[in-house]
Design an enzyme around this catalytic site. Structure first.
Site, PDB file in Angstrom:
ATOM      1  N   HIS A  75       0.851  -1.198   0.000  1.00  0.00           N
ATOM      2  CA  HIS A  75       0.000   0.000   0.000  1.00  0.00           C
ATOM      3  C   HIS A  75       0.881   1.240   0.000  1.00  0.00           C
ATOM      4  O   HIS A  75       1.642   1.475   0.925  1.00  0.00           O
ATOM      5  CB  HIS A  75      -0.923   0.015   1.226  1.00  0.00           C
ATOM      6  CG  HIS A  75      -2.118  -0.878   1.051  1.00  0.00           C
ATOM      7  ND1 HIS A  75      -3.355  -0.590   1.573  1.00  0.00           N
ATOM      8  CD2 HIS A  75      -2.263  -2.039   0.372  1.00  0.00           C
ATOM      9  CE1 HIS A  75      -4.207  -1.549   1.228  1.00  0.00           C
ATOM     10  NE2 HIS A  75      -3.565  -2.439   0.514  1.00  0.00           N
ATOM     11  N   TYR A 203      -9.556   5.976   6.337  1.00  0.00           N
ATOM     12  CA  TYR A 203      -9.810   6.403   7.715  1.00  0.00           C
ATOM     13  C   TYR A 203     -10.825   7.545   7.630  1.00  0.00           C
ATOM     14  O   TYR A 203     -10.481   8.643   7.182  1.00  0.00           O
ATOM     15  CB  TYR A 203      -8.524   6.906   8.374  1.00  0.00           C
ATOM     16  CG  TYR A 203      -7.524   5.825   8.708  1.00  0.00           C
ATOM     17  CD1 TYR A 203      -6.688   5.272   7.739  1.00  0.00           C
ATOM     18  CD2 TYR A 203      -7.399   5.355  10.014  1.00  0.00           C
ATOM     19  CE1 TYR A 203      -5.763   4.286   8.059  1.00  0.00           C
ATOM     20  CE2 TYR A 203      -6.469   4.374  10.346  1.00  0.00           C
ATOM     21  CZ  TYR A 203      -5.661   3.836   9.371  1.00  0.00           C
ATOM     22  OH  TYR A 203      -4.750   2.863   9.689  1.00  0.00           O
ATOM     23  N   PRO A 295      -5.596   1.184  18.237  1.00  0.00           N
ATOM     24  CA  PRO A 295      -5.221   0.662  16.913  1.00  0.00           C
ATOM     25  C   PRO A 295      -5.227   1.672  15.763  1.00  0.00           C
ATOM     26  O   PRO A 295      -4.811   1.334  14.657  1.00  0.00           O
ATOM     27  CB  PRO A 295      -6.259  -0.448  16.661  1.00  0.00           C
ATOM     28  CG  PRO A 295      -7.396  -0.145  17.557  1.00  0.00           C
ATOM     29  CD  PRO A 295      -6.852   0.586  18.736  1.00  0.00           C
ATOM     30  N   LYS A 299       0.051   0.439  15.027  1.00  0.00           N
ATOM     31  CA  LYS A 299       1.430   0.345  15.521  1.00  0.00           C
ATOM     32  C   LYS A 299       1.735  -0.857  16.421  1.00  0.00           C
ATOM     33  O   LYS A 299       2.902  -1.202  16.621  1.00  0.00           O
ATOM     34  CB  LYS A 299       1.769   1.623  16.329  1.00  0.00           C
ATOM     35  CG  LYS A 299       1.956   2.844  15.486  1.00  0.00           C
ATOM     36  CD  LYS A 299       3.337   2.879  14.855  1.00  0.00           C
ATOM     37  CE  LYS A 299       3.445   3.798  13.680  1.00  0.00           C
ATOM     38  NZ  LYS A 299       3.351   3.142  12.367  1.00  0.00           N
ATOM     39  N   TYR A 387       3.502   6.771  10.021  1.00  0.00           N
ATOM     40  CA  TYR A 387       2.701   5.602   9.645  1.00  0.00           C
ATOM     41  C   TYR A 387       3.571   4.506   9.020  1.00  0.00           C
ATOM     42  O   TYR A 387       3.415   3.324   9.340  1.00  0.00           O
ATOM     43  CB  TYR A 387       1.584   6.021   8.676  1.00  0.00           C
ATOM     44  CG  TYR A 387       0.462   5.008   8.568  1.00  0.00           C
ATOM     45  CD1 TYR A 387      -0.724   5.168   9.268  1.00  0.00           C
ATOM     46  CD2 TYR A 387       0.591   3.877   7.756  1.00  0.00           C
ATOM     47  CE1 TYR A 387      -1.759   4.243   9.181  1.00  0.00           C
ATOM     48  CE2 TYR A 387      -0.430   2.945   7.662  1.00  0.00           C
ATOM     49  CZ  TYR A 387      -1.601   3.127   8.373  1.00  0.00           C
ATOM     50  OH  TYR A 387      -2.607   2.197   8.281  1.00  0.00           O
TER      51      TYR A 387
HETATM   52  P1  RFL Z   1      -0.035 -11.120  21.801  1.00  0.00           P
HETATM   53  O1  RFL Z   1      -0.321 -11.175  20.336  1.00  0.00           O
HETATM   54  O2  RFL Z   1      -1.133 -10.756  22.714  1.00  0.00           O
HETATM   55  O3  RFL Z   1       0.587 -12.539  22.202  1.00  0.00           O
HETATM   56  C1  RFL Z   1       0.782 -12.909  23.536  1.00  0.00           C
HETATM   57  C2  RFL Z   1       0.736 -14.430  23.628  1.00  0.00           C
HETATM   58  O4  RFL Z   1       1.007 -14.818  24.990  1.00  0.00           O
HETATM   59  C3  RFL Z   1       0.072 -15.827  25.370  1.00  0.00           C
HETATM   60  N1  RFL Z   1      -0.063 -15.813  26.834  1.00  0.00           N
HETATM   61  C4  RFL Z   1       0.531 -16.714  27.644  1.00  0.00           C
HETATM   62  N2  RFL Z   1       1.338 -17.752  27.402  1.00  0.00           N
HETATM   63  C5  RFL Z   1       1.780 -18.477  28.461  1.00  0.00           C
HETATM   64  N3  RFL Z   1       1.438 -18.195  29.758  1.00  0.00           N
HETATM   65  C6  RFL Z   1       0.631 -17.152  30.043  1.00  0.00           C
HETATM   66  N4  RFL Z   1       0.326 -16.882  31.305  1.00  0.00           N
HETATM   67  C7  RFL Z   1       0.142 -16.361  28.962  1.00  0.00           C
HETATM   68  N5  RFL Z   1      -0.652 -15.277  28.890  1.00  0.00           N
HETATM   69  C8  RFL Z   1      -0.764 -14.971  27.604  1.00  0.00           C
HETATM   70  C9  RFL Z   1      -1.191 -15.459  24.629  1.00  0.00           C
HETATM   71  O5  RFL Z   1      -2.069 -16.581  24.503  1.00  0.00           O
HETATM   72  C10 RFL Z   1      -0.643 -14.983  23.282  1.00  0.00           C
HETATM   73  O6  RFL Z   1      -0.521 -16.055  22.376  1.00  0.00           O
HETATM   74  O7  RFL Z   1       1.160 -10.090  22.104  1.00  0.00           O
HETATM   75  P2  RFL Z   1       2.461  -9.688  21.228  1.00  0.00           P
HETATM   76  O8  RFL Z   1       3.177 -10.907  20.745  1.00  0.00           O
HETATM   77  O9  RFL Z   1       3.167  -8.672  22.028  1.00  0.00           O
HETATM   78  O10 RFL Z   1       1.865  -8.989  19.907  1.00  0.00           O
HETATM   79  C11 RFL Z   1       1.192  -7.773  19.965  1.00  0.00           C
HETATM   80  C12 RFL Z   1       0.116  -7.691  18.863  1.00  0.00           C
HETATM   81  O11 RFL Z   1      -0.701  -8.845  18.953  1.00  0.00           O
HETATM   82  C13 RFL Z   1      -0.739  -6.423  18.999  1.00  0.00           C
HETATM   83  O12 RFL Z   1       0.051  -5.331  19.349  1.00  0.00           O
HETATM   84  C14 RFL Z   1      -1.483  -6.081  17.676  1.00  0.00           C
HETATM   85  O13 RFL Z   1      -2.435  -7.071  17.374  1.00  0.00           O
HETATM   86  C15 RFL Z   1      -2.160  -4.713  17.771  1.00  0.00           C
HETATM   87  N6  RFL Z   1      -2.928  -4.353  16.569  1.00  0.00           N
HETATM   88  C16 RFL Z   1      -2.298  -3.855  15.441  1.00  0.00           C
HETATM   89  N7  RFL Z   1      -0.950  -3.762  15.409  1.00  0.00           N
HETATM   90  C17 RFL Z   1      -0.323  -3.354  14.273  1.00  0.00           C
HETATM   91  O14 RFL Z   1       0.897  -3.256  14.273  1.00  0.00           O
HETATM   92  N8  RFL Z   1      -1.011  -3.044  13.109  1.00  0.00           N
HETATM   93  C18 RFL Z   1      -2.370  -3.129  13.063  1.00  0.00           C
HETATM   94  O15 RFL Z   1      -2.957  -2.899  12.000  1.00  0.00           O
HETATM   95  C19 RFL Z   1      -3.068  -3.501  14.264  1.00  0.00           C
HETATM   96  N9  RFL Z   1      -4.407  -3.616  14.282  1.00  0.00           N
HETATM   97  C20 RFL Z   1      -4.317  -4.514  16.549  1.00  0.00           C
HETATM   98  C21 RFL Z   1      -5.037  -4.116  15.389  1.00  0.00           C
HETATM   99  C22 RFL Z   1      -5.011  -5.054  17.634  1.00  0.00           C
HETATM  100  C23 RFL Z   1      -6.370  -5.194  17.580  1.00  0.00           C
HETATM  101  N10 RFL Z   1      -6.996  -5.808  18.699  1.00  0.00           N
HETATM  102  C24 RFL Z   1      -7.886  -6.885  18.568  1.00  0.00           C
HETATM  103  C25 RFL Z   1      -6.492  -5.538  20.025  1.00  0.00           C
HETATM  104  C26 RFL Z   1      -6.419  -4.241  15.327  1.00  0.00           C
HETATM  105  C27 RFL Z   1      -7.090  -4.748  16.433  1.00  0.00           C
HETATM  106  C28 RFL Z   1      -8.582  -4.838  16.327  1.00  0.00           C
HETATM  107  C1  PHB Z   2      -6.781  -3.732  10.241  1.00  0.00           C
HETATM  108  O1  PHB Z   2      -6.802  -3.988   9.024  1.00  0.00           O
HETATM  109  O2  PHB Z   2      -7.146  -4.542  11.098  1.00  0.00           O
HETATM  110  C2  PHB Z   2      -6.336  -2.382  10.685  1.00  0.00           C
HETATM  111  C3  PHB Z   2      -5.815  -1.494   9.768  1.00  0.00           C
HETATM  112  C4  PHB Z   2      -5.404  -0.239  10.186  1.00  0.00           C
HETATM  113  C5  PHB Z   2      -5.526   0.113  11.513  1.00  0.00           C
HETATM  114  C6  PHB Z   2      -6.035  -0.774  12.441  1.00  0.00           C
HETATM  115  C7  PHB Z   2      -6.444  -2.045  12.026  1.00  0.00           C
HETATM  116  O3  PHB Z   2      -5.149   1.368  11.898  1.00  0.00           O
END
Ligand code: RFL
Ligand code: PHB
Length: 395
Positions: A75, A203, A295, A299, A387
Site C-alpha cells: 500500500h 480512515y 489501533p 502500531k 505511519y
Molecule cells: P499477543 O499477540 O497478545 O501474544 C501474547 C501471547 O502470549 C500468550 N499468553 C501466555 N502464554 C503463556 N502463559 C501465560 N500466562 C500467557 N498469557 C498470555 C497469549 O495466549 C498470546 O498467544 O502479544 P504480542 O506478541 O506482544 O503482539 C502484539 C500484537 O498482537 C498487537 O500489538 C497487535 O495485534 C495490535 N494491533 C495492530 N498492530 C499493528 O501493528 N497493526 C495493526 O494494523 C493492528 N491492528 C491490533 C489491530 C489489535 C487489535 N486488537 C484486537 C487488540 C487491530 C485490532 C482490532
Molecule cells: C486492520 O486492518 O485490522 C487495521 C488497519 C489499520 C488500523 C487498524 C487495524 O489502523
C-alpha cells in the site's frame, strides 16, 4: 517433575515471542517458547493487518518474508475521509516508503512453521506458568499442566505474553511505573467475504463516529466502526452494521464498501498504556506485555517487532562476547520508540474519533486540524513518516 535447560525462556507465542525465538536462533541462542493456548488458536486469532516498512525489512532480513512478499498487499498510501470526500496521503511520494497489508495470523503461521523447520522448541497448551528467581542468575519457569510440573531453568526470561499475561505482574512491587489513558469509545470490527472495492485503507471522520475501511487479501475486507466501550454486540445485526457502515463511509463520488458475508464480529477497547522499565533482574518484557496503543495508528505489532529486534541484538552481543551494555540499555532504547508510537497513535485517535459532549471549540479545532493534514504537504509528511515507521536504530 521434568527439568529442562535453555538460555532464554520465552513466555507467549504471539508475534513478539515467536519472532524473538527466531531472531535468537539466528544469533545462535537457544530458547524455549511456552504458550498457554493451542497452536490453532494462535494461528487463527484475527488482529493486526498493517506492517510498517521497517517491520517488512526486518522480516525479510530474518528470512521469513517469502509468503509475505508473495501474498502481502503493498500500500503506497492511505485515504483520510472528511465530509464525505477522500483525500490521499501518498506515502511513497512523501517518504519513499510504503506499508504492507498482511494479517498478523499469517505472520504467526509463517513464524511457527519456520521455528519448527529449524528444530525450535515451541510448547503449546502448557497450563499455568510461574516465574521464579528473576533476581538471581538462574531464573526458572515452573509449568503446571493438570498437576504435572515441569521446570525450565533459564539464563534469561522474555515476557512476551501480551497485555493479560503474567510477566508484568512478576516485577517486584514498586518497580514499575504505569502510564495509562483510556478512551470513551471502542471499535466494532468485522471480517467480510468480499473483494476490496477500493485499493487503499480509508480512515473516515464522520459526525456519527469514526469508521475504517481495511482489507486482508484480494477476497477479504476488514471494517471497523467507532462504538461505545460497553457495546452489546448482540444488538448489532448484520443489517444494522451495513447500514451504519454505508452511512459513515459513503462518499460524494459514489464510492461505498461492497457488502459480503460477515464471518467474524468483535468489539475492541481502546487504551494507551506503558509500563516502565521493561526489565527487572533477568526478566525482560516485549510487545503488548509492556505497552498498548489504540489501533488507529496500526502500531501494536510493529512495536512488538522493534522490541524483540533490540532484545535479540542485545542477547546476541551478550552470548557472543559477554557484552552486557545493550541488555542494560534495552529498556531505554525501546522506550524512545514506544513513546513516539504512543504519541502518534494518540494523535491519530484524537484526530479521527467523535468525542461525545466535547466543547464545540474542540470539535472545530479537530476539523481544522484534519483540513490542515489533508491540504498541507508538511502535515501529511509528518503523518506518513510515522505511519510507514520511524527508522530502527542499528538496522
Ligand atoms: P499477543 O499477540 O497478545 O501474544 C501474547 C501471547 O502470549 C500468550 N499468553 C501466555 N502464554 C503463556 N502463559 C501465560 N500466562 C500467557 N498469557 C498470555 C497469549 O495466549 C498470546 O498467544 O502479544 P504480542 O506478541 O506482544 O503482539 C502484539 C500484537 O498482537 C498487537 O500489538 C497487535 O495485534 C495490535 N494491533 C495492530 N498492530 C499493528 O501493528 N497493526 C495493526 O494494523 C493492528 N491492528 C491490533 C489491530 C489489535 C487489535 N486488537 C484486537 C487488540 C487491530 C485490532 C482490532
Ligand atoms: C486492520 O486492518 O485490522 C487495521 C488497519 C489499520 C488500523 C487498524 C487495524 O489502523
Amino acid at each position: 517433575m521434568a527439568r529442562y535447560d535453555t538460555q532464554v525462556g520465552i513466555v507467549g507465542a504471539g508475534p513478539a515471542g515467536l519472532m524473538l525465538s527466531h531472531l535468537l536462533h539466528l544469533n545462535g541462542v537457544h530458547s524455549i517458547v511456552l504458550e498457554v493456548k493451542t497452536r490453532t488458536y494462535c494461528e487463527e486469532r484475527v488482529r493486526a493487518g498493517v506492517l510498517e516498512h521497517t517491520s517488512v525489512q526486518m522480516l525479510r532480513e530474518a528470512g521469513v518474508a517469502e509468503r509475505l512478499d508473495r501474498e502481502g498487499l503493498r500500500h503506497e498510501g492511505i485515504e483520510i475521509g472528511l465530509n464525505g470526500v477522500r483525500h490521499r496521503i501518498p506515502f511513497v511520494e512523501l517518504t519513499g516508503k510504503c506499508v504492507t497489508v498482511y494479517g498478523q495470523q499469517e505472520i504467526v503461521k509463517d513464524l511457527i512453521s519456520k521455528r519448527l523447520a529449524d528444530g525450535g522448541d515451541l510448547r503449546f497448551e502448557c497450563g499455568d506458568l510461574a516465574l521464579e528467581g528473576i533476581a538471581t542468575e538462574k531464573p526458572r519457569i515452573r509449568v503446571n499442566k493438570d498437576g504435572d510440573m515441569d521446570e525450565i531453568s533459564c539464563e534469561y526470561i522474555a515476557g512476551c505474553d501480551g497485555f493479560h499475561g503474567i510477566s508484568r505482574g512478576a516485577f517486584p512491587e514498586g518497580t514499575l511505573k504505569i502510564y495509562e489513558r483510556t478512551y470513551p469509545f471502542a471499535w466494532l470490527g468485522i471480517l467480510v467475504e468480499a473483494p476490496p472495492s477500493q485499493e487503499e485503507l480509508v480512515y473516515m471522520h464522520h459526525e456519527r463516529g469514526f469508521a475504517l475501511y481495511s482489507m486482508r487479501s484480494p477476497n477479504i475486507t476488514r471494517l471497523y466502526l467507532q462504538c461505545t466501550p460497553d457495546e452489546d454486540i448482540a444488538k448489532w445485526t448484520d443489517d444494522r452494521i451495513w447500514s451504519e457502515l454505508h452511512n459513515r463511509l459513503s462518499c460524494a463520488d459514489g464510492w461505498r464498501p461492497t457488502e459480503g458475508r460477515i464471518v467474524q464480529k468483535g468489539v475492541t477497547g481502546m487504551r494507551s498504556f506503558v509500563a516502565e522499565p521493561l526489565q527487572t533482574g533477568r526478566l525482560f518484557l516485549a510487545g503488548d506485555a509492556a505497552h498498548i496503543v489504540p489501533p488507529t495508528g496500526a502500531k501494536g505489532m510493529n512495536l512488538a517487532f522493534a522490541d524483540v529486534f533490540y532484545l535479540s541484538e542485545a542477547m546476541g552481543a551478550f552470548y557472543r562476547n559477554g557484552d552486557t551494555e545493550r541488555l542494560e540499555s534495552y529498556s531505554a532504547t525501546c522506550l524512545r520508540r514506544i513513546w513516539k508510537a504512543q504519541r502518534f497513535s494518540w494523535w491519530m485517535t484524537s484526530l479521527l474519533h467523535r468525542f461525545e459532549n466535547e466543547p464545540a471549540f474542540d470539535r472545530k479545532r479537530q476539523l481544522a486540524e484534519l483540513e490542515y493534514v489533508v491540504t498541507s504537504k508538511a502535515a501529511a509528511t509528518s503523518l506518513a513518516e510515522n505511519y510507514v515507521g520511524l527508522p530502527l536504530d542499528g538496522m
